[in-house]
Design a protein around this motif. Structure first.
Motif, short mmCIF file in Angstrom:
data_model
loop_
_atom_site.label_atom_id
_atom_site.label_comp_id
_atom_site.label_asym_id
_atom_site.label_seq_id
_atom_site.Cartn_x
_atom_site.Cartn_y
_atom_site.Cartn_z
N CYS A 1 14.96 -22.48 -38.71
CA CYS A 1 15.77 -21.33 -39.12
C CYS A 1 17.23 -21.23 -38.43
O CYS A 1 18.11 -20.99 -39.22
CB CYS A 1 15.05 -19.89 -38.42
SG CYS A 1 13.49 -19.56 -39.00
N ARG A 2 17.50 -21.95 -37.32
CA ARG A 2 18.71 -22.17 -36.88
C ARG A 2 19.45 -22.99 -37.86
O ARG A 2 20.76 -23.05 -37.55
CB ARG A 2 18.56 -22.57 -35.36
CG ARG A 2 18.11 -21.75 -34.48
CD ARG A 2 18.35 -22.32 -33.02
NE ARG A 2 17.36 -23.17 -32.77
CZ ARG A 2 16.23 -23.10 -32.15
NH1 ARG A 2 15.72 -21.91 -32.03
NH2 ARG A 2 15.45 -24.15 -31.95
N ARG A 3 19.18 -23.90 -38.54
CA ARG A 3 19.90 -24.74 -39.41
C ARG A 3 20.16 -24.15 -40.77
O ARG A 3 20.57 -24.60 -41.56
CB ARG A 3 18.97 -26.02 -39.58
CG ARG A 3 18.88 -27.03 -38.41
CD ARG A 3 20.30 -27.36 -37.66
NE ARG A 3 21.23 -27.80 -38.69
CZ ARG A 3 22.33 -27.95 -38.16
NH1 ARG A 3 22.97 -27.86 -37.07
NH2 ARG A 3 23.33 -28.77 -38.92
N ARG A 4 19.71 -22.97 -40.97
CA ARG A 4 20.00 -22.11 -42.25
C ARG A 4 21.55 -22.07 -42.32
O ARG A 4 22.24 -21.65 -41.35
CB ARG A 4 19.24 -20.54 -42.40
CG ARG A 4 17.80 -21.20 -42.67
CD ARG A 4 16.93 -19.81 -42.29
NE ARG A 4 17.23 -18.77 -43.09
CZ ARG A 4 16.64 -18.27 -44.19
NH1 ARG A 4 15.96 -18.93 -44.73
NH2 ARG A 4 17.47 -17.09 -44.99
N LEU A 5 21.97 -21.75 -43.70
CA LEU A 5 23.43 -21.55 -43.71
C LEU A 5 24.10 -20.32 -42.96
O LEU A 5 25.17 -20.32 -42.53
CB LEU A 5 23.63 -21.58 -45.18
CG LEU A 5 24.91 -21.24 -45.57
CD1 LEU A 5 25.97 -22.60 -44.82
CD2 LEU A 5 25.20 -21.50 -47.15
N PRO A 6 23.50 -19.27 -43.11
CA PRO A 6 23.86 -18.00 -42.34
C PRO A 6 24.02 -18.18 -40.81
O PRO A 6 24.98 -17.61 -40.27
CB PRO A 6 22.75 -16.85 -42.72
CG PRO A 6 22.32 -17.20 -43.95
CD PRO A 6 22.09 -18.75 -43.94
N ALA B 1 18.76 -19.57 -48.00
CA ALA B 1 17.56 -20.51 -47.16
C ALA B 1 18.22 -21.88 -47.08
O ALA B 1 17.22 -22.95 -46.88
CB ALA B 1 16.46 -20.26 -47.96
N LEU B 2 19.25 -22.19 -47.44
CA LEU B 2 20.02 -23.81 -47.67
C LEU B 2 19.97 -24.21 -46.05
O LEU B 2 20.37 -23.67 -45.37
CB LEU B 2 21.13 -23.70 -48.11
CG LEU B 2 21.84 -24.79 -48.18
CD1 LEU B 2 21.16 -26.02 -49.15
CD2 LEU B 2 23.25 -24.92 -48.61
N LEU B 3 19.09 -25.21 -45.82
CA LEU B 3 18.98 -25.77 -44.59
C LEU B 3 20.43 -26.78 -44.61
O LEU B 3 20.52 -27.81 -45.49
CB LEU B 3 17.94 -26.76 -44.40
CG LEU B 3 16.71 -25.78 -44.21
CD1 LEU B 3 15.33 -26.54 -44.21
CD2 LEU B 3 17.00 -24.90 -43.02
N VAL B 4 21.20 -26.74 -43.72
CA VAL B 4 22.39 -27.62 -43.58
C VAL B 4 22.31 -28.71 -42.59
O VAL B 4 22.21 -28.53 -41.53
CB VAL B 4 23.73 -26.90 -43.33
CG1 VAL B 4 24.95 -27.49 -43.26
CG2 VAL B 4 23.78 -25.61 -44.35
#
Length: 185
Positions: free
Chosen positions: A108-113, A148-151
């Motif tokens: 969740c911490r690597r999501r774009l927002p 939901a994009l994981l960066v």
């Protein structure tokens, strides 16, 4: 005394079990995480939990390998740690102990927002999710509208505003860097 449901009401409520409803049970930690990280779809969080569980199981299996396969264990552990570090899920590549404590919150911490808040492009997660959904953010050359994009760690430096975004214009005006020729084109 409850009246008998009509046919169309039964048809609508066929798959819904009001007695054993899943969301009202002991999923309080899950609901807290969904609210904290502004995860819009519960399925995304369930998928993050499954991925974290799979990584923890793999780390346990690597740890439990016997001394006869020490070279294989070291090679696989290094590959796993490199992959997780590249995705930004763990901070160090030192030992498998960090893999055994991986949680869904790391995903969740690597999501774009969340990264927009971390990079101070948004004040809070609510605004960050709104910016992403409205199409104000791009990652590299592509405009992203899915929060939901994981960066991964390598792409984190390429998160910017879209060229035609009003937010970008406001930031340039505030920093007194706005060039009218660039914005007109």
């Amino acid at each position: 005394m409850v009246r008998k449901l009509k046919y169309h009401e039964q048809k609508l409520l066929r798959r819904l079990d009001l007695v054993n409803w899943e969301a009202s049970g002991g999923n309080l930690a899950e609901v807290r995480a969904l609210r904290r990280y502004r995860v819009g779809r519960r399925e995304d969080y369930v998928q993050y939990k499954e991925l974290a569980r799979a990584v923890r199981a793999l780390a346990r299996r690597l740890r439990d390998l016997g001394p006869a396969s020490a070279a294989f264990r070291a090679r696989c552990a290094a590959a796993l740690l490199e992959k997780l570090h590249g995705l930004g899920l763990v901070n160090s590549r030192q030992s498998l102990a960090v893999c055994e404590s991986l949680s869904a919150a790391a995903f969740c911490r690597r999501r774009l927002p969340c990264l927009l808040v971390k990079l101070r492009m948004a004040q809070n997660l609510r605004h960050a999710v709104t910016f992403v959904e409205q199409g104000h953010v791009r990652v590299g050359p592509e405009v992203v509208t899915d929060p939901a994009l994981l960066v991964p760690r390598a792409v984190e430096d390429f998160i910017t505003w879209v060229d035609a975004s009003r937010l970008r214009q406001k930031v340039l005006d505030y920093n007194q860097e706005r060039d009218d020729f660039d914005l007109a084109a």
